[in-house]
Write an enzyme that holds these catalytic residues in place. Structure first.
Site, short mmCIF file in Angstrom:
data_model
loop_
_atom_site.label_atom_id
_atom_site.label_comp_id
_atom_site.label_asym_id
_atom_site.label_seq_id
_atom_site.Cartn_x
_atom_site.Cartn_y
_atom_site.Cartn_z
N SER A 229 -53.19 34.42 -10.85
CA SER A 229 -53.50 33.07 -10.40
C SER A 229 -53.41 32.08 -11.56
CB SER A 229 -54.88 33.06 -9.73
OG SER A 229 -55.05 31.92 -8.95
N ASP A 417 -48.64 35.64 -0.21
CA ASP A 417 -49.44 34.60 -0.84
C ASP A 417 -48.72 33.26 -0.73
OD1 ASP A 417 -51.26 33.17 -2.42
OD2 ASP A 417 -50.23 33.71 -4.27
N HIS A 474 -52.27 37.32 -2.50
CA HIS A 474 -52.53 36.78 -3.83
C HIS A 474 -53.08 37.83 -4.79
CE1 HIS A 474 -53.27 33.34 -6.46
NE2 HIS A 474 -54.50 33.78 -6.69
#
EC number: 3.4.16.-
Length: 516
Positions: A229, A417, A474
């Site tokens: 991330s 994601d 993700h």
């Protein structure tokens, strides 16, 4: 000096976006807001719902409330610990493992200390040292410890079960709560909070120096930086700082071999324009909606150019403009989980991490870790806000030097994601200027095989690899734990392709042969 005239234009554009794209009702808790206070109000609202952000402040504590393991001077205070209720169904005993928790007092601070976990490898003490950084910015790495690749998983009854696919199977594993104010990390002075990658990477480098001084035998092992991330910002800056320190013979030499970014945000100029394209490809928006969002892309790109690598106010304006692309997609996607579009977003985080927060706030756990009365929260809004001007900066710029000096990079991304999607990541990886760019671009995609089945699509040339992971969102180690462990192991062994020669059926009946 930033171009305030154009900044004014950008902010007026945000007003226009807010009035024309119905997504403002998705990203804003309040459906109306004062446009006269647009930048601060809009930014604060976006902070709360864009990426795993509960509305708690950072850990600024009174000196009298310092944790039991707080360092009296710059350095590390570390202790072995045993979690309560850890052994569920057999497996290794706690006595067989080296589980450590500690605090490092940052030397370049007024009163800041970073909390960390260190898990010795279950199998080989000479295994590589791997550090994991969770994104946010401001989200605790304990999210990864308990839900992704740590030694154990937290169960519904608040006990812990061994994680068969924990990354401590193949590495000595570090998790750090950073930047300052994240998780169990704390400061006694708000001036210690960081605002850019220079401050963050210097803190991490200082921590590593102290950690390897505390564990000198591990300093000889190979070292890898990993995370996901917003760590797509942290990781390149941190890797560059380690490499710089090595070249300048600063302190302990760190055997940096590679860095891996999972579903990261690294080059916003190429990743933000991918939102409409990815959303169209995945059926989240129509062609008409896609074409409307495409009209925003040029101004987003221009705003990012103004932000550059060291802008401040212009970077905030760029954040507001470019997130109109994301919010525009979400206004049509409904209640989809933007971390995994196969699922619905349930609750403020889209995932339920409440058991972890309950567990880490248990008195028995606090006593074991020596963290005193610090309240644990998964993510800090204040840390996020402090780093907001850093968001739109390009962190790809330092990567080519690392590649040219023989340091490996693996970029991997779960295919479902949205927020840090594989398409945007693929674009910046392919566009990166380095000596292997042409050959990497010409390299064929080959299956990434786990247990005889395709777990992803892999593209690799020399030090650079890109992996699109099947059936994952993700958080790849959470969704595909076995594939993630295999990925890490093979990457560190320089053997992402399992066999020396892999033959697969390509479209049209031709055969594609991938050589290591």
């Amino acid at each position: 000096m930033e171009k305030l005239t154009f900044l004014s234009l950008l902010l007026h554009f945000v007003v226009f976006i807010a009035s024309t794209i119905p997504s403002s009702s998705f990203l804003l808790n309040d459906r109306t807001f004062e446009r006269s206070n647009l930048p601060s109000t809009r930014a604060e609202k976006l902070i709360r719902e864009l990426n795993l952000f509960p509305q708690q402040d950072l850990n600024v504590i009174d000196v009298a409330d310092l944790p039991l393991t707080a360092a009296e001077g710059p350095g590390i205070v570390e202790r072995k610990f045993v979690f309560p209720n850890i052994l569920a169904d057999g497996g290794p005993t706690v006595d067989d493992l080296g589980h450590h928790a500690g605090y490092y007092k940052l030397p370049k601070s007024r009163g800041a200390s970073m909390f960390y976990f260190f898990f010795e490898s279950r199998n080989k003490k000479d295994a590589p040292v791997v550090i994991w950084l969770t994104g946010g910015p401001g989200c605790s790495s304990e999210l990864a410890v308990f839900y992704e690749n740590g030694p154990f998983k937290i169960t519904s009854n608040m006990s812990l079960a061994w994680n068969e696919y924990g990354w401590d199977q193949v590495s000595n594993l570090l998790y750090v709560d950073q930047p300052v104010g994240t998780g169990f990390s704390y400061t006694t002075d708000k001036s210690d909070i960081r605002h850019d990658e220079t401050g963050v990477s210097n803190d991490l480098y200082d921590f590593l120096q102290a950690f390897f001084a505390e564990h000198p035998k591990l300093a000889k092992n190979d070292f890898y930086i990993t995370g996901e991330s917003y760590a797509g910002h942290y990781i390149p800056a941190f890797a560059s700082r380690v490499h710089k320190g090595n070249k300048a013979n600063e302190g302990v030499h760190i055997n940096l071999k590679g860095f891996a970014i999972g579903n990261g945000l690294t080059d916003p100029a190429l990743q933000y324009p991918a939102y409409p394209d990815y959303a169209l490809e995945m059926g989240l928006i129509t062609q008409k909606e896609h074409d409307r969002l495409e009209k925003i892309v040029p101004l987003c790109e221009l705003s990012i150019k103004l932000c550059g690598t060291d802008g401040t106010t212009s970077c905030l304006a760029s954040y507001l403009v470019c997130n109109s692309l994301f919010s525009g997609v979400m206004s049509h996607a409904g209640g989809v989980n933007y971390y995994d579009i196969r699922k619905k977003c349930v609750g403020s985080l889209c995932y339920d991490f409440s058991n972890m927060e309950k567990f880490l706030n248990l008195q028995s756990v606090r006593k074991s870790l020596g963290v005193g009365d610090i309240d644990f929260v998964s993510c800090s809004t204040s840390v996020y806000q402090a780093m907001l001007v850093d968001w739109m900066r390009n962190l790809e710029v330092g990567i080519p030097t690392l590649l040219e000096d023989g340091i490996s990079l693996l970029v991997y991304a779960g295919e479902y994601d949205l927020i840090c999607n594989w398409l945007g990541n693929s674009r910046w990886v392919n566009a990166m200027e380095w000596s292997g760019k042409t050959n990497f671009g010409a390299a064929k995609e080959v299956p990434f095989i786990v247990d005889g089945k395709e777990a992803g699509l892999l593209k690799t040339y020399e030090q650079l690899s890109f992996l699109k992971v099947r059936d994952a969102g993700h958080m790849v180690p959470m969704d595909q734990p076995k594939a993630a462990l295999k990925m890490l192991k093979r990457w560190m062994e320089n053997s992402l392709i399992e066999d020396a020669t892999v033959t697969v059926a390509a479209q049209g009946g031709e055969e594609l042969v991938a050589q290591m």
